[in-house]
Write a protein that holds these residues in place. Structure first.
Motif, PDB file in Angstrom:
ATOM      1  N   VAL A  70       0.628  -1.380  -0.073  1.00 54.96           N
ATOM      2  CA  VAL A  70      -0.032   0.000   0.231  1.00 54.96           C
ATOM      3  C   VAL A  70       1.107   1.216  -0.067  1.00 54.96           C
ATOM      4  CG1 VAL A  70      -1.841   1.147   1.438  1.00 54.96           C
ATOM      5  CG2 VAL A  70      -2.003  -1.078   1.066  1.00 54.96           C
ATOM      6  N   ALA A  71       1.923   1.083   0.682  1.00 52.72           N
ATOM      7  CA  ALA A  71       2.752   2.332   0.790  1.00 52.72           C
ATOM      8  C   ALA A  71       3.472   2.582  -0.647  1.00 52.72           C
ATOM      9  CB  ALA A  71       3.832   2.241   1.722  1.00 52.72           C
ATOM     10  N   ILE A  72       3.863   1.543  -1.185  1.00 55.20           N
ATOM     11  CA  ILE A  72       4.395   1.627  -2.635  1.00 55.20           C
ATOM     12  C   ILE A  72       3.236   2.285  -3.436  1.00 55.20           C
ATOM     13  CG2 ILE A  72       5.355   0.401  -4.693  1.00 55.20           C
ATOM     14  CD1 ILE A  72       6.333  -1.432  -2.612  1.00 55.20           C
ATOM     15  N   GLU A  73       2.099   1.688  -3.643  1.00 56.70           N
ATOM     16  CA  GLU A  73       1.066   2.314  -4.373  1.00 56.70           C
ATOM     17  C   GLU A  73       0.789   3.747  -4.010  1.00 56.70           C
ATOM     18  OE1 GLU A  73      -1.134  -2.114  -4.905  1.00 56.70           O
ATOM     19  OE2 GLU A  73      -2.033  -0.412  -3.503  1.00 56.70           O
ATOM     20  N   ALA A  74       0.715   4.084  -2.956  1.00 56.55           N
ATOM     21  CA  ALA A  74       0.404   5.580  -2.340  1.00 56.55           C
ATOM     22  C   ALA A  74       1.689   6.464  -3.125  1.00 56.55           C
ATOM     23  CB  ALA A  74       0.359   5.815  -1.028  1.00 56.55           C
ATOM     24  N   LEU A  75       2.885   6.186  -2.961  1.00 58.12           N
ATOM     25  CA  LEU A  75       3.838   6.889  -3.218  1.00 58.12           C
ATOM     26  C   LEU A  75       3.986   7.045  -4.982  1.00 58.12           C
ATOM     27  CD1 LEU A  75       7.009   5.236  -1.556  1.00 58.12           C
ATOM     28  CD2 LEU A  75       6.166   7.383  -1.246  1.00 58.12           C
ATOM     29  N   ARG A  76       3.580   5.969  -5.521  1.00 59.78           N
ATOM     30  CA  ARG A  76       3.323   6.155  -6.914  1.00 59.78           C
ATOM     31  C   ARG A  76       2.362   7.293  -7.534  1.00 59.78           C
ATOM     32  NH1 ARG A  76       5.539   5.212 -12.171  1.00 59.78           N
ATOM     33  NH2 ARG A  76       4.055   4.396 -13.194  1.00 59.78           N
ATOM     34  N   TYR A  77       1.407   7.478  -6.597  1.00 57.11           N
ATOM     35  CA  TYR A  77       0.223   8.590  -6.904  1.00 57.11           C
ATOM     36  C   TYR A  77       0.612   9.734  -6.224  1.00 57.11           C
ATOM     37  CZ  TYR A  77      -2.579   4.919  -9.482  1.00 57.11           C
ATOM     38  OH  TYR A  77      -2.804   4.036 -10.379  1.00 57.11           O
ATOM     39  N   GLY A  78       1.328   9.710  -5.561  1.00 58.91           N
ATOM     40  CA  GLY A  78       1.901  11.202  -4.727  1.00 58.91           C
ATOM     41  C   GLY A  78       1.123  11.439  -3.365  1.00 58.91           C
ATOM     42  N   ALA A  79       0.502  10.221  -2.837  1.00 56.92           N
ATOM     43  CA  ALA A  79       0.041  10.526  -1.458  1.00 56.92           C
ATOM     44  C   ALA A  79       1.074   9.900  -0.448  1.00 56.92           C
ATOM     45  CB  ALA A  79      -1.206   9.257  -1.306  1.00 56.92           C
ATOM     46  N   ILE A  80       1.294  10.918   0.424  1.00 59.24           N
ATOM     47  CA  ILE A  80       2.498  10.770   1.257  1.00 59.24           C
ATOM     48  C   ILE A  80       2.191   9.681   2.337  1.00 59.24           C
ATOM     49  CG2 ILE A  80       4.029  11.982   2.769  1.00 59.24           C
ATOM     50  CD1 ILE A  80       4.045  12.716  -0.360  1.00 59.24           C
ATOM     51  N   PRO A  81       3.095   8.811   2.414  1.00 61.04           N
ATOM     52  CA  PRO A  81       2.711   7.542   3.542  1.00 61.04           C
ATOM     53  C   PRO A  81       3.151   8.218   4.852  1.00 61.04           C
ATOM     54  CG  PRO A  81       4.621   6.930   1.966  1.00 61.04           C
ATOM     55  CD  PRO A  81       4.070   8.360   1.574  1.00 61.04           C
ATOM     56  N   ILE A  82       2.658   7.977   5.986  1.00 57.59           N
ATOM     57  CA  ILE A  82       2.833   8.286   7.442  1.00 57.59           C
ATOM     58  C   ILE A  82       2.872   6.648   7.976  1.00 57.59           C
ATOM     59  CG2 ILE A  82       2.308   9.343   9.700  1.00 57.59           C
ATOM     60  CD1 ILE A  82       0.694  11.173   8.223  1.00 57.59           C
ATOM     61  N   VAL A  83       3.943   6.222   8.182  1.00 55.82           N
ATOM     62  CA  VAL A  83       4.242   4.790   8.604  1.00 55.82           C
ATOM     63  C   VAL A  83       5.205   4.445   9.907  1.00 55.82           C
ATOM     64  CG1 VAL A  83       4.529   4.264   6.104  1.00 55.82           C
ATOM     65  CG2 VAL A  83       6.724   4.481   7.531  1.00 55.82           C
ATOM     66  N   ARG A  84       4.896   3.366  10.460  1.00 45.90           N
ATOM     67  CA  ARG A  84       5.676   2.923  11.658  1.00 45.90           C
ATOM     68  C   ARG A  84       6.672   2.482  11.038  1.00 45.90           C
ATOM     69  NH1 ARG A  84       7.041  -0.080  15.859  1.00 45.90           N
ATOM     70  NH2 ARG A  84       6.236  -1.968  15.142  1.00 45.90           N
ATOM     71  N   LYS A  85       8.141   2.505  11.488  1.00 46.89           N
ATOM     72  CA  LYS A  85       9.024   1.946  11.075  1.00 46.89           C
ATOM     73  C   LYS A  85       9.007   0.586  11.425  1.00 46.89           C
ATOM     74  CE  LYS A  85      14.292   2.828  11.326  1.00 46.89           C
ATOM     75  NZ  LYS A  85      14.194   3.024   9.852  1.00 46.89           N
ATOM     76  N   THR A  86       8.817  -0.283  10.622  1.00 45.14           N
ATOM     77  CA  THR A  86       8.763  -1.884  10.781  1.00 45.14           C
ATOM     78  C   THR A  86       8.714  -2.565   9.403  1.00 45.14           C
ATOM     79  OG1 THR A  86       7.500  -3.652  11.893  1.00 45.14           O
ATOM     80  CG2 THR A  86       6.142  -2.159  10.818  1.00 45.14           C
ATOM     81  N   GLY A  87       9.175  -3.612   9.114  1.00 43.39           N
ATOM     82  CA  GLY A  87       9.217  -4.356   8.156  1.00 43.39           C
ATOM     83  C   GLY A  87       9.365  -3.781   6.969  1.00 43.39           C
ATOM     84  N   GLY A  88       8.919  -4.152   5.775  1.00 45.39           N
ATOM     85  CA  GLY A  88       9.055  -3.580   4.612  1.00 45.39           C
ATOM     86  C   GLY A  88       8.862  -2.075   4.367  1.00 45.39           C
ATOM     87  N   LEU A  89       7.861  -1.410   5.157  1.00 48.42           N
ATOM     88  CA  LEU A  89       7.933   0.150   5.532  1.00 48.42           C
ATOM     89  C   LEU A  89       9.156   0.848   5.728  1.00 48.42           C
ATOM     90  CD1 LEU A  89       4.488   0.035   7.536  1.00 48.42           C
ATOM     91  CD2 LEU A  89       4.492   0.212   5.056  1.00 48.42           C
ATOM     92  N   SER A  90       9.948   0.133   6.370  1.00 46.91           N
ATOM     93  CA  SER A  90      11.255   0.900   6.718  1.00 46.91           C
ATOM     94  C   SER A  90      12.000   0.692   5.537  1.00 46.91           C
ATOM     95  CB  SER A  90      11.905  -0.210   7.653  1.00 46.91           C
ATOM     96  OG  SER A  90      11.358  -0.112   8.972  1.00 46.91           O
TER      97      SER A  90
END
Length: 506
Positions: free
Chosen positions: A395-415
């Motif tokens: 979901v973070a990758i898809e959001a980045l692709r469209y310019g929606a800024i991800p707010i994520v916890r530093k864990t797993g692939g999100l890191s």
């Protein structure tokens, strides 16, 4: 290179989770690199191909390992083939275990069904070998359903003689999923250690044999869906009861991030969104924001930041943090929040209470929907991903692709996907918080809102996000290098006197 992928599901034939998409897109990206990639899966009753199947093997006898008279010693199957473009997909056909089932998963005999899939693949390969037909140079298996294949291939004398030189890569997409039972709840004396042979198909102890564990032990290499998750699984917090085994075999464990289909997820051509745009025409994106606000019954105002959540409503995804944080945010700050997720009774009720209390700030869609996520990515300003753990984070990758800024916890692939943005250096593609509590999420959201109100800084952050490359082509190149590495290791191992460092099992 000749590569065979074995998986319980493959798009577009059988799609339940993300696994089917991973297998399909990775295979096609490897084909683009010049490799001969084929897939082996099961022919479930739900499969309705656009082109008719072609039968390549008729009435193949799959040994069940049972020697008595109460159960069959062999199961009769067929192997069929279907092709999409250059990709050839083989299917194991069996009426009782696959075709007459209305679902892909969630049967009490899933352990038998997927042991059958694994052994059926090996029997097909034996037939291919005897007829001097196509054979792979490496087998790439996915998740617990195919862990049986790794052990069978490397320990069963029926296959060992012919395929001794054939290496296996075992990709685990989520270590939480280990089979038809929670092995951590078994008494310690009953927990599988991977020692001893696999039981026959109908043995009452087969369900207690952990095929994920055994796949890890017997595969030449084990990888998962991000580098950070590959390190996290070595800990008790993320190892799902397998951390001792994973630490023992850490020398053959690595991680590769999944990708996305950048042709499908492309804001410049996506027909699902109101206004197409690109990194060089960001001014057009505000039309999608207005469309999103209208669709969710919120006031249209380009100056109010729109936060959104798109995904499962589960504890793993950090919904508890969001529920604790959201009332504090909406009562004190000016923004709108959209939540999309299939309803979970407990979380759904809590979210509806919040929506009823703040109808002008919170809007919900608690149903499964495959079109709305694109509209959210194209129109929302920020995407909330407060996951407690996250193997990959598509979901973070898809959001980045469209310019929606991800707010994520530093864990797993999100890191590995999101780098915390610094307004001083203008480097970074999102906002990251570390602690798994509501106040850490609260602080990250406030940072995002503050940046949003500085237009030139916010624009730079969006440009950074949309410049990221998380295509399957990039992932395929990393897998290509890993396959070459595994082939070299196997060649070293099958020498007359291999060094102990080249042995896949300890």
């Amino acid at each position: 290179m000749r590569i065979l992928m074995v998986a319980s599901e493959v798009a577009p034939y059988s799609t339940v989770g993300g696994l089917s998409q991973v297998v399909y897109f990775l295979a096609n990206s490897l084909i683009k690199l010049g490799h001969d990639v084929r897939i082996f899966s099961a022919k479930y009753g739900v499969i309705q191909p656009k082109k008719p199947f072609k039968r390549v093997l008729w009435h193949i006898k799959i040994p069940t390992g049972y020697q008595g008279k109460s159960y069959p010693q062999e199961l009769i199957c067929n192997v069929l083939i279907n092709q999409i473009g250059p990709l050839k997909v083989y299917f194991l056909e069996n009426r009782e275990y696959f075709e007459l089932r209305s679902n892909v998963y969630e049967y009490i005999d899933d352990n038998i069904r997927f042991f059958l899939l694994s052994r059926g693949c090996l029997e097909w390969l034996k037939s291919q070998h005897s007829k001097k037909l196509w054979l792979p140079q490496v087998i790439h298996i996915h998740d617990w359903h195919t862990g049986y294949l790794s052990e069978d291939l490397h320990t069963n004398q029926r296959y060992l003689r012919e395929f001794y030189r054939l290496p296996t890569l075992f990709t685990v997409h989520n270590f939480h999923l280990q089979g038809r039972m929670n092995f951590q709840l078994l008494p310690k004396k009953q927990q599988d250690t991977g020692q001893g042979n696999l039981k026959h198909f109908f043995h009452d102890k087969l369900i207690q044999q952990n095929s994920l564990l055994r796949g890890i032990i017997y595969a030449d290499w084990v990888n998962t869906v991000s580098e950070t998750y590959a390190r996290e699984i070595l800990t008790q917090a993320h190892g799902e009861g397998l951390e001792k085994t994973l630490n023992r075999y850490r020398g053959k464990i690595s991680g590769i991030l999944n990708g996305i289909d950048t042709r499908e997820f492309n804001p410049l051509t996506d027909p699902l969104i109101k206004q197409n745009y690109s990194r060089s025409s960001l001014y057009l994106r505000k039309k999608n924001k207005a469309d999103l606000q209208l669709k969710f019954g919120l006031s249209v105002n380009e100056h109010i930041p729109v936060l959104a959540y798109s995904g499962r409503l589960s504890k793993q995804k950090g919904i508890d943090l969001l529920l604790e944080c959201l009332p504090k945010l909406v009562s004190e700050f000016s923004f709108q929040c959209i939540i999309l997720g299939q309803e979970n009774q407990t979380y759904g009720q809590e979210l509806q209470k919040l929506r009823d209390k703040y109808p002008d700030k919170i809007s919900l869609h608690l149903y499964s929907d495959f079109k709305l996520p694109r509209k959210i990515f194209a129109g929302a300003d920020m995407i909330l991903l407060p996951s407690l753990f996250e193997p990959c984070g598509i979901v973070a990758i898809e959001a980045l692709r469209y310019g929606a800024i991800p707010i994520v916890r530093k864990t797993g692939g999100l890191s590995d996907i999101v780098t915390d943005f610094s307004p001083e250096t203008m480097i970074g593609n999102g906002l990251v918080f570390k602690k798994s509590n509501a106040w850490a999420l609260f602080a990250a959201v406030i940072r995002g809102v503050q940046l949003y109100h500085v237009p030139h800084v916010w624009r730079k952050l969006i440009e950074n996000a949309m410049a990221c490359n998380f295509s399957w082509d990039k992932a395929a190149t990393e897998y290509e290098n890993l396959y070459k590495r595994i082939l070299k290791l196997r060649k070293k191992f099958v020498k007359d006197n291999p060094h102990l460092a080249h042995q896949p099992t300890l």
